[in-house]
Motif scaffolding. Structure first.
Motif, PDB file in Angstrom:
ATOM      1  N   SER A 148       0.843  -1.192   0.000  1.00  0.00           N
ATOM      2  CA  SER A 148       0.000   0.000   0.000  1.00  0.00           C
ATOM      3  C   SER A 148       0.877   1.241   0.000  1.00  0.00           C
ATOM      4  O   SER A 148       2.042   1.203   0.403  1.00  0.00           O
ATOM      5  N   LEU A 149       0.279   2.321  -0.461  1.00  0.00           N
ATOM      6  CA  LEU A 149       0.932   3.617  -0.428  1.00  0.00           C
ATOM      7  C   LEU A 149      -0.112   4.619   0.032  1.00  0.00           C
ATOM      8  O   LEU A 149      -1.165   4.740  -0.590  1.00  0.00           O
ATOM      9  N   THR A 150       0.167   5.285   1.140  1.00  0.00           N
ATOM     10  CA  THR A 150      -0.735   6.307   1.665  1.00  0.00           C
ATOM     11  C   THR A 150      -0.217   7.659   1.215  1.00  0.00           C
ATOM     12  O   THR A 150       0.963   7.974   1.405  1.00  0.00           O
ATOM     13  N   VAL A 151      -1.112   8.431   0.609  1.00  0.00           N
ATOM     14  CA  VAL A 151      -0.750   9.736   0.069  1.00  0.00           C
ATOM     15  C   VAL A 151      -1.470  10.807   0.876  1.00  0.00           C
ATOM     16  O   VAL A 151      -2.655  10.669   1.187  1.00  0.00           O
ATOM     17  N   GLY A 152      -0.771  11.881   1.206  1.00  0.00           N
ATOM     18  CA  GLY A 152      -1.374  12.978   1.939  1.00  0.00           C
ATOM     19  C   GLY A 152      -1.012  14.317   1.325  1.00  0.00           C
ATOM     20  O   GLY A 152       0.008  14.447   0.657  1.00  0.00           O
ATOM     21  N   GLY A 153      -1.882  15.287   1.530  1.00  0.00           N
ATOM     22  CA  GLY A 153      -1.625  16.634   1.017  1.00  0.00           C
ATOM     23  C   GLY A 153      -2.392  16.891  -0.263  1.00  0.00           C
ATOM     24  O   GLY A 153      -3.547  16.505  -0.400  1.00  0.00           O
ATOM     25  N   GLU A 154      -1.732  17.547  -1.198  1.00  0.00           N
ATOM     26  CA  GLU A 154      -2.345  17.892  -2.471  1.00  0.00           C
ATOM     27  C   GLU A 154      -1.553  17.257  -3.604  1.00  0.00           C
ATOM     28  O   GLU A 154      -0.329  17.214  -3.560  1.00  0.00           O
ATOM     29  N   ILE A 155      -2.274  16.777  -4.610  1.00  0.00           N
ATOM     30  CA  ILE A 155      -1.628  16.221  -5.791  1.00  0.00           C
ATOM     31  C   ILE A 155      -1.962  17.150  -6.951  1.00  0.00           C
ATOM     32  O   ILE A 155      -3.125  17.269  -7.345  1.00  0.00           O
ATOM     33  N   ASP A 156      -0.923  17.806  -7.463  1.00  0.00           N
ATOM     34  CA  ASP A 156      -1.128  18.732  -8.574  1.00  0.00           C
ATOM     35  C   ASP A 156       0.085  18.664  -9.504  1.00  0.00           C
ATOM     36  O   ASP A 156       0.960  17.822  -9.329  1.00  0.00           O
ATOM     37  N   MET A 157       0.125  19.562 -10.491  1.00  0.00           N
ATOM     38  CA  MET A 157       1.188  19.483 -11.480  1.00  0.00           C
ATOM     39  C   MET A 157       2.578  19.704 -10.892  1.00  0.00           C
ATOM     40  O   MET A 157       3.569  19.262 -11.460  1.00  0.00           O
ATOM     41  N   SER A 158       2.669  20.330  -9.727  1.00  0.00           N
ATOM     42  CA  SER A 158       3.984  20.566  -9.131  1.00  0.00           C
ATOM     43  C   SER A 158       4.598  19.315  -8.524  1.00  0.00           C
ATOM     44  O   SER A 158       5.810  19.257  -8.325  1.00  0.00           O
ATOM     45  N   ASN A 159       3.771  18.304  -8.208  1.00  0.00           N
ATOM     46  CA  ASN A 159       4.313  17.105  -7.562  1.00  0.00           C
ATOM     47  C   ASN A 159       3.790  15.800  -8.150  1.00  0.00           C
ATOM     48  O   ASN A 159       4.077  14.730  -7.618  1.00  0.00           O
ATOM     49  N   ALA A 160       3.044  15.860  -9.238  1.00  0.00           N
ATOM     50  CA  ALA A 160       2.525  14.633  -9.862  1.00  0.00           C
ATOM     51  C   ALA A 160       3.662  13.710 -10.288  1.00  0.00           C
ATOM     52  O   ALA A 160       3.526  12.491 -10.234  1.00  0.00           O
ATOM     53  N   LEU A 162      -6.877  17.101  -5.756  1.00  0.00           N
ATOM     54  CA  LEU A 162      -6.380  16.254  -6.836  1.00  0.00           C
ATOM     55  C   LEU A 162      -6.749  16.917  -8.154  1.00  0.00           C
ATOM     56  O   LEU A 162      -7.936  17.067  -8.462  1.00  0.00           O
ATOM     57  N   ASP A 163      -5.733  17.334  -8.928  1.00  0.00           N
ATOM     58  CA  ASP A 163      -6.035  17.985 -10.195  1.00  0.00           C
ATOM     59  C   ASP A 163      -5.810  17.023 -11.362  1.00  0.00           C
ATOM     60  O   ASP A 163      -5.545  15.831 -11.162  1.00  0.00           O
ATOM     61  N   SER A 164      -5.918  17.534 -12.577  1.00  0.00           N
ATOM     62  CA  SER A 164      -5.831  16.685 -13.768  1.00  0.00           C
ATOM     63  C   SER A 164      -4.462  16.030 -13.921  1.00  0.00           C
ATOM     64  O   SER A 164      -4.364  14.913 -14.428  1.00  0.00           O
ATOM     65  N   ALA A 165      -3.404  16.683 -13.455  1.00  0.00           N
ATOM     66  CA  ALA A 165      -2.079  16.075 -13.519  1.00  0.00           C
ATOM     67  C   ALA A 165      -2.021  14.831 -12.635  1.00  0.00           C
ATOM     68  O   ALA A 165      -1.470  13.792 -13.020  1.00  0.00           O
ATOM     69  N   GLY A 166      -2.610  14.927 -11.452  1.00  0.00           N
ATOM     70  CA  GLY A 166      -2.673  13.777 -10.554  1.00  0.00           C
ATOM     71  C   GLY A 166      -3.543  12.678 -11.114  1.00  0.00           C
ATOM     72  O   GLY A 166      -3.208  11.488 -11.020  1.00  0.00           O
ATOM     73  N   LEU A 167      -4.675  13.060 -11.701  1.00  0.00           N
ATOM     74  CA  LEU A 167      -5.545  12.062 -12.334  1.00  0.00           C
ATOM     75  C   LEU A 167      -4.823  11.329 -13.446  1.00  0.00           C
ATOM     76  O   LEU A 167      -4.973  10.110 -13.603  1.00  0.00           O
ATOM     77  N   SER A 168      -4.029  12.042 -14.228  1.00  0.00           N
ATOM     78  CA  SER A 168      -3.279  11.412 -15.319  1.00  0.00           C
ATOM     79  C   SER A 168      -2.353  10.325 -14.794  1.00  0.00           C
ATOM     80  O   SER A 168      -2.222   9.258 -15.399  1.00  0.00           O
ATOM     81  N   VAL A 169      -1.724  10.594 -13.662  1.00  0.00           N
ATOM     82  CA  VAL A 169      -0.845   9.595 -13.043  1.00  0.00           C
ATOM     83  C   VAL A 169      -1.657   8.373 -12.636  1.00  0.00           C
ATOM     84  O   VAL A 169      -1.255   7.227 -12.886  1.00  0.00           O
ATOM     85  N   LEU A 170      -2.812   8.592 -12.028  1.00  0.00           N
ATOM     86  CA  LEU A 170      -3.645   7.465 -11.582  1.00  0.00           C
ATOM     87  C   LEU A 170      -4.153   6.658 -12.775  1.00  0.00           C
ATOM     88  O   LEU A 170      -4.158   5.423 -12.732  1.00  0.00           O
ATOM     89  N   PHE A 171      -4.566   7.323 -13.841  1.00  0.00           N
ATOM     90  CA  PHE A 171      -5.006   6.606 -15.043  1.00  0.00           C
ATOM     91  C   PHE A 171      -3.878   5.772 -15.636  1.00  0.00           C
ATOM     92  O   PHE A 171      -4.119   4.660 -16.116  1.00  0.00           O
ATOM     93  N   ALA A 172      -2.657   6.286 -15.604  1.00  0.00           N
ATOM     94  CA  ALA A 172      -1.513   5.560 -16.169  1.00  0.00           C
ATOM     95  C   ALA A 172      -1.234   4.254 -15.435  1.00  0.00           C
ATOM     96  O   ALA A 172      -0.675   3.314 -16.007  1.00  0.00           O
ATOM     97  N   HIS A 173      -1.646   4.166 -14.177  1.00  0.00           N
ATOM     98  CA  HIS A 173      -1.401   2.966 -13.363  1.00  0.00           C
ATOM     99  C   HIS A 173      -2.703   2.235 -12.999  1.00  0.00           C
ATOM    100  O   HIS A 173      -2.689   1.350 -12.142  1.00  0.00           O
TER     101      HIS A 173
END
Length: 105
Positions: free
Chosen positions: A18-30, A54-65
């Protein structure tokens, strides 16, 4: 400026990584999230319950995996994962209909 993001590795009781993610996921850290997911092959439970944005950059990462992820979300992220179509590709825990099904059983 990079938005704060925390990543904590672990294992579920059944042994699944598992991986627990906290904070904000955006283009600066996707990219950081993408690297973390790429470094963990195989099935992975991604706990997003501490994610506040969670912005579109973060969503793109999730879709890729998506082919190997299982997500845990709160009601804050539910509209994002549902309307983006991500919920159609991965198992998502924490959706409001999950609560309805638990009450019926």
């Amino acid at each position: 400026m990079t938005t704060p993001l925390t990543l904590t590795s672990g294992r579920r009781p059944d042994g699944t990584p598992s991986l627990t993610v906290g904070g904000e996921i955006d283009m600066s850290n996707a990219g950081t999230l993408s690297d973390a997911l790429a470094g963990r092959p195989g099935p992975l439970v991604l706990d997003l319950t501490a994610v506040e944005y969670l912005d579109s950059a973060g969503l793109s990462v999730l879709f890729a995996h998506a082919d190997r992820l299982e997500l845990v979300v709160t009601s804050l992220l539910e509209p994002v994962v549902v309307f983006s179509g991500l919920a159609d590709l991965v198992t998502v825990h924490g959706l409001s209909h999950d609560d309805d099904e638990r009450r019926r059983n």
